[in-house]
Motif scaffolding. Structure first.
Motif, PDB file in Angstrom:
ATOM      1  N   GLN A 200       0.870  -1.178   0.000  1.00 13.62           N
ATOM      2  CA  GLN A 200       0.000   0.000   0.000  1.00 13.62           C
ATOM      3  C   GLN A 200       0.905   1.225   0.000  1.00 13.62           C
ATOM      4  OE1 GLN A 200      -3.361  -0.441   0.152  1.00 13.62           O
ATOM      5  NE2 GLN A 200      -4.040   1.656   0.368  1.00 13.62           N
ATOM      6  N   GLY A 201       0.727   2.124  -0.957  1.00 13.78           N
ATOM      7  CA  GLY A 201       1.568   3.305  -0.990  1.00 13.78           C
ATOM      8  C   GLY A 201       1.447   4.044  -2.303  1.00 13.78           C
ATOM      9  N   ASP A 202       2.504   4.762  -2.662  1.00 14.16           N
ATOM     10  CA  ASP A 202       2.526   5.592  -3.858  1.00 14.16           C
ATOM     11  C   ASP A 202       3.500   4.995  -4.875  1.00 14.16           C
ATOM     12  OD1 ASP A 202       2.764   7.599  -5.791  1.00 14.16           O
ATOM     13  OD2 ASP A 202       2.505   9.190  -4.301  1.00 14.16           O
ATOM     14  N   PRO A 203       2.989   4.170  -5.793  1.00  8.10           N
ATOM     15  CA  PRO A 203       3.880   3.510  -6.749  1.00  8.10           C
ATOM     16  C   PRO A 203       4.574   4.491  -7.699  1.00  8.10           C
ATOM     17  CG  PRO A 203       1.592   3.145  -7.350  1.00  8.10           C
ATOM     18  CD  PRO A 203       1.584   3.825  -6.016  1.00  8.10           C
ATOM     19  N   THR A 204       3.932   5.596  -8.016  1.00 16.97           N
ATOM     20  CA  THR A 204       4.539   6.570  -8.928  1.00 16.97           C
ATOM     21  C   THR A 204       5.773   7.199  -8.299  1.00 16.97           C
ATOM     22  OG1 THR A 204       2.361   7.030  -9.859  1.00 16.97           O
ATOM     23  CG2 THR A 204       4.093   8.653 -10.283  1.00 16.97           C
ATOM     24  N   ARG A 205       5.654   7.610  -7.043  1.00 16.30           N
ATOM     25  CA  ARG A 205       6.802   8.217  -6.351  1.00 16.30           C
ATOM     26  C   ARG A 205       7.910   7.190  -6.148  1.00 16.30           C
ATOM     27  NH1 ARG A 205       6.020  13.292  -6.998  1.00 16.30           N
ATOM     28  NH2 ARG A 205       4.215  14.142  -5.985  1.00 16.30           N
ATOM     29  N   LEU A 206       7.547   5.974  -5.757  1.00 18.12           N
ATOM     30  CA  LEU A 206       8.554   4.935  -5.553  1.00 18.12           C
ATOM     31  C   LEU A 206       9.287   4.656  -6.858  1.00 18.12           C
ATOM     32  CD1 LEU A 206      10.020   2.885  -3.831  1.00 18.12           C
ATOM     33  CD2 LEU A 206       8.140   1.279  -4.268  1.00 18.12           C
ATOM     34  N   ARG A 207       8.554   4.548  -7.953  1.00 18.53           N
ATOM     35  CA  ARG A 207       9.173   4.311  -9.259  1.00 18.53           C
ATOM     36  C   ARG A 207      10.127   5.451  -9.600  1.00 18.53           C
ATOM     37  NH1 ARG A 207       8.017   5.986 -14.484  1.00 18.53           N
ATOM     38  NH2 ARG A 207       8.761   4.582 -16.085  1.00 18.53           N
ATOM     39  N   GLN A 208       9.710   6.682  -9.342  1.00 22.89           N
ATOM     40  CA  GLN A 208      10.546   7.843  -9.634  1.00 22.89           C
ATOM     41  C   GLN A 208      11.842   7.808  -8.823  1.00 22.89           C
ATOM     42  OE1 GLN A 208       8.617  11.548  -8.671  1.00 22.89           O
ATOM     43  NE2 GLN A 208       9.642  12.599 -10.343  1.00 22.89           N
ATOM     44  N   VAL A 209      11.735   7.468  -7.547  1.00 25.20           N
ATOM     45  CA  VAL A 209      12.921   7.377  -6.691  1.00 25.20           C
ATOM     46  C   VAL A 209      13.854   6.284  -7.202  1.00 25.20           C
ATOM     47  CG1 VAL A 209      13.712   6.720  -4.380  1.00 25.20           C
ATOM     48  CG2 VAL A 209      11.819   8.339  -4.638  1.00 25.20           C
ATOM     49  N   LEU A 210      13.280   5.125  -7.536  1.00 23.90           N
ATOM     50  CA  LEU A 210      14.100   4.015  -8.035  1.00 23.90           C
ATOM     51  C   LEU A 210      14.792   4.373  -9.351  1.00 23.90           C
ATOM     52  CD1 LEU A 210      11.788   0.964  -7.241  1.00 23.90           C
ATOM     53  CD2 LEU A 210      13.889   1.645  -6.049  1.00 23.90           C
ATOM     54  N   ILE A 211      14.077   5.040 -10.256  1.00 32.57           N
ATOM     55  CA  ILE A 211      14.683   5.444 -11.532  1.00 32.57           C
ATOM     56  C   ILE A 211      15.842   6.403 -11.281  1.00 32.57           C
ATOM     57  CG2 ILE A 211      14.308   6.795 -13.643  1.00 32.57           C
ATOM     58  CD1 ILE A 211      11.509   5.530 -13.780  1.00 32.57           C
ATOM     59  N   ASN A 212      15.650   7.358 -10.371  1.00 30.98           N
ATOM     60  CA  ASN A 212      16.729   8.302 -10.064  1.00 30.98           C
ATOM     61  C   ASN A 212      17.939   7.593  -9.467  1.00 30.98           C
ATOM     62  OD1 ASN A 212      15.340  10.540 -11.007  1.00 30.98           O
ATOM     63  ND2 ASN A 212      14.501  11.058  -9.012  1.00 30.98           N
ATOM     64  N   LEU A 213      17.697   6.691  -8.519  1.00 33.82           N
ATOM     65  CA  LEU A 213      18.799   5.959  -7.889  1.00 33.82           C
ATOM     66  C   LEU A 213      19.525   5.073  -8.903  1.00 33.82           C
ATOM     67  CD1 LEU A 213      17.161   4.911  -4.502  1.00 33.82           C
ATOM     68  CD2 LEU A 213      19.013   6.564  -4.824  1.00 33.82           C
ATOM     69  N   LEU A 214      18.755   4.321  -9.676  1.00 33.29           N
ATOM     70  CA  LEU A 214      19.359   3.433 -10.667  1.00 33.29           C
ATOM     71  C   LEU A 214      20.071   4.234 -11.762  1.00 33.29           C
ATOM     72  CD1 LEU A 214      16.437   0.885 -10.968  1.00 33.29           C
ATOM     73  CD2 LEU A 214      18.739   0.358 -10.126  1.00 33.29           C
ATOM     74  N   GLY A 215      19.449   5.330 -12.200  1.00 32.84           N
ATOM     75  CA  GLY A 215      20.065   6.170 -13.223  1.00 32.84           C
ATOM     76  C   GLY A 215      21.403   6.729 -12.766  1.00 32.84           C
ATOM     77  N   ASN A 216      21.452   7.197 -11.509  1.00 35.09           N
ATOM     78  CA  ASN A 216      22.720   7.703 -10.978  1.00 35.09           C
ATOM     79  C   ASN A 216      23.745   6.588 -10.827  1.00 35.09           C
ATOM     80  OD1 ASN A 216      21.982  10.385 -10.853  1.00 35.09           O
ATOM     81  ND2 ASN A 216      21.194  10.225  -8.779  1.00 35.09           N
ATOM     82  N   ALA A 217      23.288   5.424 -10.406  1.00 39.29           N
ATOM     83  CA  ALA A 217      24.211   4.293 -10.261  1.00 39.29           C
ATOM     84  C   ALA A 217      24.823   3.933 -11.611  1.00 39.29           C
ATOM     85  CB  ALA A 217      23.490   3.092  -9.656  1.00 39.29           C
ATOM     86  N   VAL A 218      24.003   3.893 -12.651  1.00 41.09           N
ATOM     87  CA  VAL A 218      24.507   3.579 -13.989  1.00 41.09           C
ATOM     88  C   VAL A 218      25.442   4.687 -14.471  1.00 41.09           C
ATOM     89  CG1 VAL A 218      23.834   3.334 -16.424  1.00 41.09           C
ATOM     90  CG2 VAL A 218      22.602   2.064 -14.651  1.00 41.09           C
TER      91      VAL A 218
END
Length: 122
Positions: free
Chosen positions: A90-108
Motif C-alpha cells: 500500500q503506498g505511492d507507486p509513482t513516487r517509488l518508481r521515480q525514486v528508483l529510476i533516479n537511484l538506478l540512473g545515478n548508479a549507472v
C-alpha cells in the motif's frame, strides 16, 4: 517512439541522430520532473497516494528506462527479491518508481564497469 525507431534497420547517421534525440528527451524529462517535484514540495502540495500496488511491477517499470543505458555502458543490471517481501504493498507507486529510476540512473551514470543491483527485502 525513439526506442522503437532505434530497433529498426538504420544507417549509422540516423542511429546517431536518434540516440541524441533520445538522450536529450530523457534529460529534459528528468529536469521537468525535478522542477515539478521541487515546486510541489515548496508549496506543501505534495500528496502521496495510498493505493495497493505490485512491488514487482513497480521495480520492473523502474528498471526499464535504465536498462538501455546500462547495456550501452556494458553494465549488468540485476534485480533480486530477498526474504518474505509481499508482492502487494500500500503506498505511492509513482513516487517509488521515480525514486528508483533516479537511484538506478545515478548508479549507472557513475559506474564504469561491472554491475548495478537493485535488491528488495523486508
Amino acid at each position: 517512439m525513439t526506442e522503437l525507431a532505434l530497433e529498426t534497420p538504420l544507417s549509422g547517421q540516423q542511429r546517431e541522430y536518434l540516440e541524441m534525440v533520445k538522450g536529450c528527451s530523457e534529460s529534459l524529462l528528468e529536469i521537468i520532473e525535478d522542477i515539478l517535484d521541487f515546486s510541489k514540495i515548496e508549496t506543501g502540495k505534495t500528496e502521496l497516494e495510498q493505493v495497493p500496488f505490485s512491488i514487482l511491477d513497480c521495480a520492473e517499470n523502474a528498471l526499464q528506462p535504465v536498462t538501455l543505458r546500462a547495456q550501452e555502458k556494458g553494465l549488468e543490471l540485476e534485480w533480486s527479491v530477498r526474504g518474505d517481501l509481499p508482492e502487494w504493498l500500500q503506498g505511492d507507486p509513482t513516487r517509488l518508481r521515480q525514486v528508483l529510476i533516479n537511484l538506478l540512473g545515478n548508479a549507472v551514470k557513475f559506474t564504469d564497469a561491472g554491475e548495478v543491483s537493485l535488491a528488495s527485502s523486508v
